[in-house]
Design an enzyme around this catalytic site. Structure first.
Site, PDB file in Angstrom:
ATOM      1  N   GLU A  10       0.827  -1.210   0.000  1.00 47.09           N
ATOM      2  CA  GLU A  10       0.000   0.000   0.000  1.00 47.09           C
ATOM      3  C   GLU A  10       0.863   1.263   0.000  1.00 47.09           C
ATOM      4  OE1 GLU A  10      -3.192   0.265  -0.503  1.00 47.09           O
ATOM      5  OE2 GLU A  10      -3.277  -1.930  -0.686  1.00 47.09           O
ATOM      6  N   SER A  61      18.700  -8.283  -9.496  1.00 45.49           N
ATOM      7  CA  SER A  61      17.507  -8.232 -10.346  1.00 45.49           C
ATOM      8  C   SER A  61      17.516  -9.194 -11.529  1.00 45.49           C
ATOM      9  CB  SER A  61      17.287  -6.804 -10.854  1.00 45.49           C
ATOM     10  OG  SER A  61      16.758  -5.994  -9.841  1.00 45.49           O
ATOM     11  N   HIS A 105       2.615 -10.086  -9.533  1.00 41.26           N
ATOM     12  CA  HIS A 105       4.057 -10.352  -9.586  1.00 41.26           C
ATOM     13  C   HIS A 105       4.831  -9.288  -8.828  1.00 41.26           C
ATOM     14  CE1 HIS A 105       7.998 -11.460 -11.083  1.00 41.26           C
ATOM     15  NE2 HIS A 105       8.181 -10.196 -11.439  1.00 41.26           N
ATOM     16  N   SER A 106       4.477  -8.061  -9.051  1.00 44.03           N
ATOM     17  CA  SER A 106       5.092  -6.929  -8.350  1.00 44.03           C
ATOM     18  C   SER A 106       4.132  -5.753  -8.464  1.00 44.03           C
ATOM     19  CB  SER A 106       6.459  -6.574  -8.971  1.00 44.03           C
ATOM     20  OG  SER A 106       6.263  -5.967 -10.248  1.00 44.03           O
TER      21      SER A 106
END
Length: 477
Positions: free
Chosen positions: A150, A236, A365-366
């Site tokens: 959030e 990443s 996923h993200s």
């Protein structure tokens, strides 16, 4: 009795006759480093001795010269394949091996969906305190995910990835490891780090990239790492941790420390070339490593049905020469048992092990993804309501008489307070100075980096309205 033969100079029929004279139905067990040359086995003209021959026995051939060699068996009478690199028999039938010849690798589990032990002898018999700790951290991770997700939506942090639905793979596996075992994560293993002692403040500091972040704000959020907790910093690019993990495991093997590496990756990363390299290196070098695949059904938006046609990721293990197990990733006890057994195998026998944990990614996923574009809400709701790992462990605790709704409400309130306090502390801290960009690449800053740092300082000073330096700490010098 000893018979000396120069293998390269003796005609084939002479060698065969010598063997028959020495022993009926005998076998040459020959060793050669270079599996080329004479009869496909020899390259160097070394003399070999046939030793200790008796009727019906095997003829052991030892090299006359000192050299390290690998075993091959040449049967002089039985017609069996002698091709190096395979274990097989000849066949007269032309038959293709098709992927539907069996029903698939079974999924090992301990708890059913109602939290009941299925087979008593598979109960890990964890103490009440151990189960409490596992459950508290699973729910704490879930609470942290909700708040940080959030916060990204509110623009307070730049990026986030939740762990919804995969909490049992984290806590179950982490509980079975030795604290000295080295962890290579992908990016959805925050629970492993939490189980090892990474604090809420450390998670928050990293996601905010503030001055207390160990990476000094140089990494994206959720790219955690901790040298003290033997958790290698997240990178990443997908799959890069896998061959690195194999190399680290080989180093541990040579050190004799009786520790192992665990390498987490997703079903999507298994499609990368790095996965092949990692599996093959680990198997051929006999490395103490656990490859832990979180098969959560999706590689971002790509479902497993479009990623591969075989029986999941576990089916690849035997082809690489690895011990393999498929486990219910929503069953914390099954994951614990699986990783505990895998660790014993890896450490005691220096063997790689592949575990495929079948689970489901409930969240997007993200924060850069909207999963409603490629899967239905009903599909997600099933896993969230009917087969959630937290719910299954909660059922177990209730069945044991250890947990009830009052304890649940009290704990969830406490968990949220703890997360919110850490969140507020992290948000108030200043950012590292911009000059931190140029440190820690080399032990001492090189002239070209010093020049770039000065250029950056001049640029920031020229446009102060675009760079609120009051929110940043002062430079080191």
């Amino acid at each position: 009795m000893e018979i000396y033969v120069n293998i390269l100079k003796a005609p084939r029929n002479h060698v065969v006759e010598l063997a028959k004279m020495a022993a009926v139905r005998s076998v040459f067990r020959v060793r050669s480093l270079m599996q080329q040359g004479f009869y496909g086995f020899y390259r160097n003209s070394a003399s070999f001795a046939v030793r200790n021959v008796s009727i019906g026995s095997k003829i052991s051939i030892a090299p006359g010269q000192k050299r390290q060699m690998s075993s091959q068996t040449l049967d002089l009478e039985e017609d069996k394949p002698q091709f190096p690199g395979s274990r097989s028999e000849f066949t007269k039938k032309l038959e293709f091996i098709t992927p539907d010849v069996y029903n698939g690798i079974p999924v090992y589990r301990v708890l059913d969906r109602q939290g009941k032990i299925i087979e008593a002898d598979q109960d890990p018999k964890l103490s009440k305190e151990a189960v409490y700790d596992m459950y508290h951290k699973m729910t704490l991770l879930n609470t942290m995910d909700r708040i940080l997700y959030e916060s990204q939506r509110q623009g307070r942090i730049s990026f986030y990835m939740t762990n919804y639905g995969e909490e049992a793979t984290h806590m179950g596996s982490a509980a079975a490891l030795n604290p000295g075992d080295v962890v290579f994560g992908q990016y959805r293993e925050a629970g492993v780090l939490m189980y090892r002692g990474f604090t809420l403040d450390q998670f928050m500091n990293q996601c905010y990239g503030n001055a207390e972040d160990a990476g000094r704000g140089r990494q994206m959020p959720v790219h955690y790492g901790s040298k003290e907790l033997n958790f290698v910093t997240i990178s990443s690019p997908l799959g890069t941790q896998m061959p690195q993990a194999s190399g680290a495991a080989y180093a541990l093997k040579r050190s004799g420390k009786r520790l192992c590496v665990i390498c987490y990756f997703g079903d999507g990363a298994a499609s990368e070339g790095d996965a092949h390299a990692a599996f093959n290196f680990a198997a051929t070098l006999e490395c103490p490593i656990i490859f832990f695949c979180r098969n959560n059904g999706y590689a971002i938006s790509t479902p497993t049905s479009e990623q591969y046609r075989g029986d999941g990721i576990a089916a690849r293990g035997p082809s690489y020469g690895m011990a393999t197990l498929r486990v219910d990733g929503n069953d914390a006890f099954a994951v614990y048992n699986a990783v505990k057994a895998a660790r014993e195998l890896a450490v005691n026998e220096n063997r790689p092990v592949l575990i495929e944990a079948m689970t489901y990614r409930i969240g997007h996923h993200s924060t850069s993804d909207d999963s409603t574009a490629y899967r239905s809400v009903d599909e997600v709701n099933y896993w969230d309501k009917q087969d959630h790992p937290i719910g299954r462990l909660r059922h177990y605790m209730v069945n044991q008489g250890w947990w009830d709704m009052e304890k649940e409400k009290a704990w969830m309130k406490q968990a949220r307070n703890e997360v919110m306090q850490a969140f507020q502390r992290a948000e108030k801290k200043k950012k590292p100075p911009p000059s931190e960009l140029f440190y820690d690449t080399y032990r001492e800053m090189l002239p070209h980096l010093q020049q770039q740092r000065e250029q950056m300082r001049k640029h920031v000073a020229q446009y102060p309205e675009n760079y609120p330096l009051e929110n940043f700490e002062k430079d080191r010098d």
